[in-house]
Enzyme design. Structure first.
Site, PDB file in Angstrom:
ATOM      1  N   GLY A  98       0.782  -1.238   0.000  1.00  0.00           N
ATOM      2  CA  GLY A  98       0.000   0.000   0.000  1.00  0.00           C
ATOM      3  C   GLY A  98       0.807   1.278   0.000  1.00  0.00           C
TER       4      GLY A  98
ATOM      5  CG  ASP B  65      -1.823   1.867   2.756  1.00  0.00           C
ATOM      6  OD1 ASP B  65      -1.681   1.580   3.966  1.00  0.00           O
ATOM      7  OD2 ASP B  65      -2.347   1.090   1.945  1.00  0.00           O
TER       8      ASP B  65
ATOM      9  CG  ASP C 100      -8.744   1.254   9.370  1.00  0.00           C
ATOM     10  OD1 ASP C 100      -9.526   2.099   9.806  1.00  0.00           O
ATOM     11  OD2 ASP C 100      -9.132   0.161   8.912  1.00  0.00           O
TER      12      ASP C 100
ATOM     13  CE  LYS D  49     -10.356   4.302   6.553  1.00  0.00           C
ATOM     14  NZ  LYS D  49     -10.935   2.984   6.247  1.00  0.00           N
TER      15      LYS D  49
ATOM     16  CG  PHE E  32     -12.711   0.619   1.980  1.00  0.00           C
ATOM     17  CD1 PHE E  32     -11.907  -0.040   2.897  1.00  0.00           C
ATOM     18  CD2 PHE E  32     -12.518   0.400   0.629  1.00  0.00           C
ATOM     19  CE1 PHE E  32     -10.921  -0.916   2.464  1.00  0.00           C
ATOM     20  CE2 PHE E  32     -11.530  -0.473   0.193  1.00  0.00           C
ATOM     21  CZ  PHE E  32     -10.732  -1.132   1.115  1.00  0.00           C
ATOM     22  CB  VAL E  33     -10.098   5.875   0.717  1.00  0.00           C
ATOM     23  CG1 VAL E  33     -11.053   6.831   1.402  1.00  0.00           C
ATOM     24  CG2 VAL E  33      -8.944   5.536   1.664  1.00  0.00           C
TER      25      VAL E  33
ATOM     26  CG  ASP F 218      -5.677  -3.403  -1.794  1.00  0.00           C
ATOM     27  OD1 ASP F 218      -5.252  -2.918  -0.739  1.00  0.00           O
ATOM     28  OD2 ASP F 218      -6.079  -4.575  -1.888  1.00  0.00           O
TER      29      ASP F 218
ATOM     30  NE  ARG G  90      -2.086  -3.124  -3.892  1.00  0.00           N
ATOM     31  CZ  ARG G  90      -2.268  -3.189  -2.573  1.00  0.00           C
ATOM     32  NH1 ARG G  90      -2.273  -2.092  -1.864  1.00  0.00           N
ATOM     33  NH2 ARG G  90      -2.464  -4.347  -1.978  1.00  0.00           N
TER      34      ARG G  90
HETATM   35  P1  IMP Z   1      -4.846  -1.125  10.431  1.00  0.00           P
HETATM   36  O1  IMP Z   1      -3.980  -2.255  10.896  1.00  0.00           O
HETATM   37  O2  IMP Z   1      -6.304  -1.371  10.770  1.00  0.00           O
HETATM   38  O3  IMP Z   1      -4.364   0.238  10.836  1.00  0.00           O
HETATM   39  O4  IMP Z   1      -4.892  -1.223   8.876  1.00  0.00           O
HETATM   40  C1  IMP Z   1      -3.890  -0.851   8.092  1.00  0.00           C
HETATM   41  C2  IMP Z   1      -4.008  -1.517   6.745  1.00  0.00           C
HETATM   42  O5  IMP Z   1      -5.380  -1.763   6.392  1.00  0.00           O
HETATM   43  C3  IMP Z   1      -3.466  -0.571   5.720  1.00  0.00           C
HETATM   44  O6  IMP Z   1      -2.116  -0.839   5.470  1.00  0.00           O
HETATM   45  C4  IMP Z   1      -4.331  -0.854   4.522  1.00  0.00           C
HETATM   46  O7  IMP Z   1      -3.739  -1.856   3.744  1.00  0.00           O
HETATM   47  C5  IMP Z   1      -5.620  -1.390   5.058  1.00  0.00           C
HETATM   48  N1  IMP Z   1      -6.694  -0.370   5.040  1.00  0.00           N
HETATM   49  C6  IMP Z   1      -7.254   0.268   6.096  1.00  0.00           C
HETATM   50  N2  IMP Z   1      -8.191   1.142   5.699  1.00  0.00           N
HETATM   51  C7  IMP Z   1      -8.229   1.068   4.353  1.00  0.00           C
HETATM   52  C8  IMP Z   1      -8.995   1.756   3.354  1.00  0.00           C
HETATM   53  O8  IMP Z   1      -9.847   2.637   3.587  1.00  0.00           O
HETATM   54  N3  IMP Z   1      -8.737   1.395   2.051  1.00  0.00           N
HETATM   55  C9  IMP Z   1      -7.820   0.450   1.717  1.00  0.00           C
HETATM   56  N4  IMP Z   1      -7.072  -0.196   2.623  1.00  0.00           N
HETATM   57  C10 IMP Z   1      -7.286   0.104   3.928  1.00  0.00           C
HETATM   58 MG    MG Z   2      -2.277  -2.498   2.888  1.00  0.00          MG
END
Ligand code: IMP
Ligand code: MG
Length: 194
Positions: free
Chosen positions: A47, A103, A106, A135, A156-157, A163, A169
């Site tokens: 990402g 990227d 979240d 986020k 969700f983006v 992706d 991507r």
């Molecule tokens: P986290 O572990 O929940 O912080 O998620 C991080 C990973 O989830 C990122 O590296 C992204 O690959 C994926 N992700 C989280 N939100 C999105 C989104 O809105 N679009 C696409 N991928 C996302």
């Molecule tokens: Mg990712």
């Protein structure tokens, strides 16, 4: 004027020019903060590829670049809650100032897990976090990016590295998908003409 095929695209959140001027600011800040330091940037695949490529070319320091591959999403639009490391070893960062680049921040579990691994298994001088998007409303662990491009809401983006099921991507902008696209009722992005 850029034209987009409409069936899959809900809206554009950040155009390429907006993203790149924000990267100018982030790079200036990072360049200032890491002067005289031993900077190793670790980009989280896949990402952060586009973000890292554009950001690093704006950082005016003799940095090193490494990558790490993890999976935390398994095809849907919400985090699975587990982080799987796709390689056994970590890049060599002993004594170095590590900047982890992803990227999006979240739930925060991905960068949290990676930072813990680096702190436990290596002896970095420091570990900081950089994410193009954050986020904050979705955070499941207490974690903030030291450098963040844009704060977004709970949506969700895709695009600019992000992706949905492996696609979108390569969009030059960041946007949201229509419910038809999420349900798989449209084709994937392919018609993006300048
Ligand atoms: P986290 O572990 O929940 O912080 O998620 C991080 C990973 O989830 C990122 O590296 C992204 O690959 C994926 N992700 C989280 N939100 C999105 C989104 O809105 N679009 C696409 N991928 C996302
Ligand atoms: Mg990712």
């Amino acid at each position: 004027m850029t034209q987009h095929s409409a069936a899959w695209l809900d809206k554009v959140l950040y155009h390429e020019t907006t993203i790149l001027s924000r990267l100018d600011e982030l790079a200036r800040q990072i360049t200032e903060d890491y002067r005289q330091r031993q900077l190793t940037v670790v980009a989280v695949l896949h990402g952060s590829l586009f973000f890292a490529a554009d950001l690093l070319r704006r950082i005016q320091l003799p940095l090193k670049l490494e990558t790490i591959s993890v999976a935390s999403y398994h095809g849907g639009t919400s985090s699975s809650g587990t982080v799987r490391f796709n390689q056994i070893g970590l890049p060599p960062v002993d004594g170095r100032d590590v900047l982890l680049i992803d990227d999006i921040l979240d739930s925060g579990r991905t960068l949290h897990a990676i930072r813990e691994r680096f702190l436990e298994d290596c002896a970095p001088a420091s570990v900081k976090l950089c994410a193009l998007l954050s986020k904050r409303c979705q955070r499941a662990v207490e974690l903030e990016a030291d450098y963040a491009g844009f704060e977004i809401g709970d949506e969700f983006v895709v695009g600019y590295g992000l992706d949905y099921r492996g696609h979108y991507r390569n969009l030059p902008f960041i946007g949201t998908l229509t419910s038809d696209a999420i349900a798989g009722r449209t084709g994937y992005a392919g018609v993006v003409s300048a």
